[in-house]
Design an enzyme around this catalytic site. Structure first.
Site, mmCIF file in Angstrom:
data_model
loop_
_atom_site.group_PDB
_atom_site.id
_atom_site.type_symbol
_atom_site.label_atom_id
_atom_site.label_comp_id
_atom_site.label_asym_id
_atom_site.label_seq_id
_atom_site.Cartn_x
_atom_site.Cartn_y
_atom_site.Cartn_z
ATOM 1 N N PRO A 1 0.799 -1.209 0.000
ATOM 2 C CA PRO A 1 0.000 0.000 0.000
ATOM 3 C C PRO A 1 0.834 1.262 0.000
ATOM 4 O O PRO A 1 1.847 1.358 0.687
ATOM 5 C CB PRO A 1 -0.756 -0.102 1.320
ATOM 6 C CG PRO A 1 0.145 -0.889 2.200
ATOM 7 C CD PRO A 1 1.152 -1.586 1.368
ATOM 8 N N GLU A 2 0.392 2.218 -0.761
ATOM 9 C CA GLU A 2 0.887 3.578 -0.610
ATOM 10 C C GLU A 2 -0.240 4.363 0.048
ATOM 11 O O GLU A 2 -1.233 3.786 0.483
ATOM 12 C CB GLU A 2 1.295 4.154 -1.976
ATOM 13 C CG GLU A 2 2.384 3.303 -2.641
ATOM 14 C CD GLU A 2 2.926 3.896 -3.925
ATOM 15 O OE1 GLU A 2 2.989 5.132 -4.011
ATOM 16 O OE2 GLU A 2 3.262 3.125 -4.837
#
Length: 271
Positions: free
Chosen positions: A2-3
């Site tokens: 995830p960003e």
DNA sequence: ACATTGACCTGGGAGC
DNA sequence: TGCTCCCAGGTCAATG
């Protein structure tokens, strides 16, 4: 995995279900993530009510009266709301049980993620203390970047991926934002003009906001807290598109390595 | 203080 | 089919 947009998507999905919910039980099947999960996690959380769910960088913060639970998903972490009847899958390391049909399940094959606890005010927590600004906050400006970049020789892509400068911008969105800003990823951070920095701030914000609207990017396995994928991959201009034509000029996109990470960019458009 | 590298892990795909 | 090698959305710690 995830960003910032993916973590934001998960936070958004969890909030309506878990704020004001009371932890009934905690099951830790594997306590060795990036750092050990506190061995008294169950004692800390059972019968406690989640007051608020927020995000700082890529950390999800679950606020309780007695302290804060921090969850980082690393590269491969997932958080999903499931029923207690949901069969366990490989790498389902932790369950936070709220009721028979409401379990927050943490799954992480590579175990680069983290589940931590602090009694202290969150701003004093060591891992958060030295983090840079939030990219969607008003403090993220060209002037801020200019001051941070002064005398820096690091290339601009590594620079905007540096969480001590600005949080939440990972490998996908760094490449996408630089394409949007028409900036060459190898440019030394300190060499960018004020106008380029203005353009870059705008490009980072536009990229992240568009990705949040799309529910994040699913490359292979990202799903939100309800198990549905994100659709921003359909809008990627450069990431994963090496040797394909640039959407702007048609020339073939180039793949290079920067700080051991892949960067794809357009040699014609990005100066 | 800054830049670079190695380390932490598993799984999937390419190539032989 | 099975082996080896390389790659992957992150980021901290150790090293010059």
């Amino acid at each position: 995995m995830p960003e910032l947009p993916e973590v934001e998507t998960i936070k958004h999905g969890l909030k309506p279900h878990l704020e004001r919910a009371v932890v009934q039980d905690v099951i830790v099947r594997r306590a060795t993530l990036r750092w050990p999960i506190p061995d008294n996690l169950k004692d800390l959380l059972v019968n406690q009510c989640i007051l608020d769910i927020s995000r700082r960088g890529k950390y999800l913060l679950f606020k309780f009266i007695t302290g804060t639970l921090l969850i980082h998903l690393g590269m491969s972490g997932r958080l999903q709301l499931v029923s207690t009847r949901q069969p366990l899958k490989p790498h389902d390391h932790v369950d936070f049980i709220f009721s028979s049909d409401k379990v927050l399940r943490y799954n992480d094959p590579r175990r680069f993620g983290a589940i931590l606890w602090t009694h202290a005010p969150i701003e004093d927590f060591p891992l958060l203390k030295s983090l840079g600004v939030e990219p969607l906050d008003h403090e993220f400006t060209a002037d801020y970047l200019k001051q941070k970049a002064c005398n820096r020789h690091a290339d601009i892509k590594s620079f905007i991926m540096n969480s001590h400068v600005v949080v939440g911008v990972g490998n996908i969105y760094a490449a996408e934002a630089l394409f949007l800003a028409k900036i060459h990823p190898l440019t030394p951070a300190g060499h960018l003009s004020h106008d380029q920095l203005i353009t870059l701030v705008d490009a980072v914000q536009k990229t992240l906001q568009a990705a949040i609207r799309a529910g994040g990017t699913t490359l292979k396995d990202f799903v939100n807290s309800q198990g549905t994928p994100g659709y921003f991959s359909q809008q990627l201009n450069v990431y994963g598109r090496e040797q394909l034509p640039c959407v702007q000029c048609g020339s073939l996109l180039l793949k290079i390595k920067q700080a051991q990470r892949t960067t794809v960019f357009c040699q014609q458009c990005q100066i």
